[in-house]
Structure formats: structure tokens, C-alpha cells
Design a protein around this motif. Structure first.
Motif, short mmCIF file in Angstrom:
data_model
loop_
_atom_site.label_atom_id
_atom_site.label_comp_id
_atom_site.label_asym_id
_atom_site.label_seq_id
_atom_site.Cartn_x
_atom_site.Cartn_y
_atom_site.Cartn_z
N TRP A 44 200.13 -19.86 10.25
CA TRP A 44 199.83 -17.87 9.62
C TRP A 44 200.41 -18.92 8.15
O TRP A 44 199.70 -17.76 7.33
N LEU A 47 197.45 -20.36 6.10
CA LEU A 47 196.26 -19.15 5.46
C LEU A 47 197.25 -18.19 4.78
O LEU A 47 195.72 -18.39 4.01
N GLU A 48 197.53 -17.16 4.52
CA GLU A 48 198.26 -16.45 3.37
C GLU A 48 198.14 -17.28 2.76
O GLU A 48 197.69 -17.09 1.76
N SER A 51 194.74 -18.36 1.31
CA SER A 51 193.77 -17.12 0.73
C SER A 51 194.17 -16.16 0.14
O SER A 51 192.93 -16.38 -0.64
N ILE A 105 189.38 -12.61 2.31
CA ILE A 105 190.29 -13.14 2.96
C ILE A 105 189.92 -13.72 4.34
O ILE A 105 190.12 -14.74 4.33
N LYS A 108 187.79 -17.25 3.74
CA LYS A 108 188.12 -17.47 3.49
C LYS A 108 189.37 -18.54 4.47
O LYS A 108 189.19 -19.65 4.76
N MET A 109 190.35 -17.56 5.09
CA MET A 109 190.48 -17.77 6.69
C MET A 109 190.26 -18.57 7.55
O MET A 109 190.82 -19.76 8.22
N LYS A 110 188.40 -18.49 7.44
CA LYS A 110 187.58 -19.07 8.79
C LYS A 110 187.58 -20.31 8.50
O LYS A 110 187.80 -21.04 9.05
N ILE A 112 189.80 -22.07 5.94
CA ILE A 112 190.89 -22.71 6.63
C ILE A 112 190.81 -23.69 8.68
O ILE A 112 191.04 -24.48 8.61
#
Length: 122
Positions: A44, A47-48, A51, A105, A108-110, A112
Motif C-alpha cells: 500500500w 501504491l500511495e 500514484s 489513482i 496508476k495503481m493498476k 504498479i
């Protein structure tokens, strides 16, 4: 992360280890985690961290659509925004909603997560 120690622990207890974060672990150290006994990985913070800059850049680029042209021009004159920023457009609900931010978000998280999965499963 010490893969050698994870392997030794796994030899004694089986593959029941959790890596509580990857934000400070080099990507090349993330290969072979399952073989070292890692059965869960928390990502997490990564990810944060990775993103948020994308969201920030999109919001700066579309400043006028988010805060209105008057506020965007003020931010530009205060040198808080650069010349590439849109400071002339009218407010647009499409740009200051939660859905707008979440979509940026999510995309971008996808990307990552796909990168992590490629490290672990390819």
C-alpha cells in the motif's frame, strides 16, 4: 529485506511469512519471494507513494478546471503554478470530483500492481 533469513525461517516453520511493505525494498530483491516463504506482501505505501505524483501533476495541469480561472491566475502570479498550467478554463465538475481523482489513482495503481505481478509471476 533479507531473503536469506526468510529462507531459514521458512525451513523451520514453512511458507507463512508476510513482507510488511515493499516501499524500501529494491525491485530486484522482490523476485523469488514465494520460494523464500513469503506468502503475503503489503504494497500500500508503494501504491500511495507512486500514484500521488501522477494525481498531483494532473491536478496542476488542470488547475483552472479545478479551482476556477481567477484562483488559477492568482496561483500563477504567485509563482505556485507554471506556464504549462491551464489557468484560463472555466470550472468543470468533471475535474474536481472524487471520481476524477479516483480514476487517475486507480489507473496508476493498476500499472504498479501489474509491475509487481510481473516481478513475482513472470
Amino acid at each position: 529485506y533479507r531473503g536469506d533469513l526468510a529462507q531459514k525461517i521458512t525451513e523451520r516453520i514453512g511458507p507463512h511469512l508476510c513482507l510488511h511493505g515493499t516501499s524500501s525494498v529494491l525491485k530486484e530483491k522482490l523476485t523469488g519471494l514465494f520460494e523464500q516463504g513469503i506468502c503475503k506482501v503489503n504494497i500500500w505505501t508503494a501504491l500511495e507513494r507512486d500514484s500521488s505524483p501522477v494525481l498531483f501533476q494532473k491536478m496542476l495541469t488542470n488547475a483552472a478546471k479545478i479551482v476556477g480561472p481567477d484562483k488559477a491566475k492568482k496561483l500563477l502570479s504567485d509563482k505556485l503554478l507554471g506556464e504549462k498550467t491551464d489557468y484560463k478554463s472555466e470550472l468543470s465538475i468533471d475535474y474536481f470530483t472524487t471520481t476524477y481523482r479516483q480514476d487517475i489513482i486507480f489507473r496508476k495503481m493498476k500499472d504498479i500492481i501489474t509491475e509487481y505481478l510481473n516481478i513475482w509471476y513472470v
